[in-house]
Write an enzyme that holds these catalytic residues in place. Sequence first.
Site, mmCIF file in Angstrom:
data_model
loop_
_atom_site.group_PDB
_atom_site.id
_atom_site.type_symbol
_atom_site.label_atom_id
_atom_site.label_comp_id
_atom_site.label_asym_id
_atom_site.label_seq_id
_atom_site.Cartn_x
_atom_site.Cartn_y
_atom_site.Cartn_z
ATOM 1 N N SER A 96 0.825 -1.216 0.000
ATOM 2 C CA SER A 96 0.000 0.000 0.000
ATOM 3 C C SER A 96 0.853 1.258 0.000
ATOM 4 C CB SER A 96 -0.905 -0.007 1.225
ATOM 5 O OG SER A 96 -0.121 -0.231 2.383
ATOM 6 N N THR A 204 -2.098 3.362 4.285
ATOM 7 C CA THR A 204 -1.112 4.435 4.201
ATOM 8 C C THR A 204 -0.254 4.485 5.465
ATOM 9 O OG1 THR A 204 -2.741 5.726 3.004
ATOM 10 C CG2 THR A 204 -0.984 6.965 4.070
ATOM 11 N N THR A 222 1.817 6.954 0.300
ATOM 12 C CA THR A 222 0.928 5.845 -0.045
ATOM 13 C C THR A 222 0.927 5.572 -1.547
ATOM 14 O OG1 THR A 222 -1.333 5.020 0.280
ATOM 15 C CG2 THR A 222 -1.136 7.257 -0.471
ATOM 16 N N ARG A 232 -6.886 8.792 -10.023
ATOM 17 C CA ARG A 232 -7.433 9.062 -8.698
ATOM 18 C C ARG A 232 -6.317 9.487 -7.733
ATOM 19 N NH1 ARG A 232 -6.635 7.149 -3.165
ATOM 20 N NH2 ARG A 232 -8.590 7.429 -2.068
ATOM 21 N N THR A 255 -5.183 7.777 7.935
ATOM 22 C CA THR A 255 -5.061 6.624 7.067
ATOM 23 C C THR A 255 -6.473 6.153 6.744
ATOM 24 O OG1 THR A 255 -4.065 4.415 6.838
ATOM 25 C CG2 THR A 255 -4.918 4.993 8.994
HETATM 26 N N1 GLY Z 1 -5.499 7.344 2.514
HETATM 27 C C1 GLY Z 1 -4.951 6.931 1.316
HETATM 28 C C2 GLY Z 1 -5.805 7.085 0.152
HETATM 29 O O1 GLY Z 1 -7.012 7.162 0.280
HETATM 30 O O2 GLY Z 1 -5.289 7.105 -0.937
#
Ligand code: GLY
Length: 343
Positions: A96, A204, A222, A232, A255
Amino acid sequence: MSTRRQFLVGAGAALTGMAAAGRASGRLVPSGNPVDPLRIAGSGMDGLEKPLVVSTWNHGVPANAAAFEILSRGGRALDAVETGVRVCEADPSIRSVGYGGLPDREGHVTLDACIMDEKGHAGSVAFLQNIMHPISVARKVMEETPHVMLVGEGARRFAVESGFPEEDLLTESSREAWQQWLQKADYQPWAPQSDPSLQPAHDTISMLAIDRNGNLSGSCTTSGLAFKMHGRVGDSPIIGASLFVDNEVGGACATGVGEEVMKTVGSFLIVELMRQGMTPQAACREGVRRIVARNPKAGELQVGYLAIDRHGRTGAYAIQPGFQFAVQSKSGAELIDAAHWDF
Ligand code: GLY
């Protein structure tokens, strides 16, 4: 509400080894003690705990160890939070973050990161490809450009011009996971972290540190939601959403499902609540409450918040059970189950 708290045995020696290996492989011993939400971080402490580093999830354990090596030598919190999360960025088994991160639905690994220092300076990169250490690029954006954020091709070019090597970040294991996902192409961005069959949806690493001089810094990095739409970008590169630091108050980081964090500007909110007198724990809970209150589907997703105030008090709160955070101070290292919303 979960109250499990774990101490890492032989923290110093074990953690140095773990940092080198890039994995949390030390023996974890349940303490049997409930987590006091108002406690001072570092077990048994009755006052200001400096230096201190906290970060999200169990991959925060080796990351904290690397950060604490800097802090314990009297180093700057900013150097610690950059060095700490680089451990996860370079670890292909953490799917991740960084190298080995799960790709988007088109097979591209795209990375987001941000960093903030004690003076309120900030840098970030979003939708960055083929660069293993987005956190260090974010720091360069902060320190060497007049801007806060670079994205996509511009961020990649800046990184290459700054000397970062270009690398293919898609490992064989992540490629296989993507190809398996393609068979159904069932997009599950809201999967709860607690459901192992849907792992890893989002974990993350976000980190906060306070150094010997009492200065705060934070970082976040992340590969974003697994199999996300191409293009995205989540909360992780957004200052105020994934991360906010105010040296006079404290810091907060996030996170989980970034869309929810962005819509409530979670980390900025938590720091402002601490400024108004809330403890880190109460402020993190209120950050979660804002999500739960406005989203009837909140029970199907995960967001976790982690905060420290300028005195070194910590707090954390999540929507779902399963969110853990790692703490390291001169008292040792701990992995703690965060409190969560009671639906
Ligand atoms: N918190 C990481 C993401 O949504 O990309």
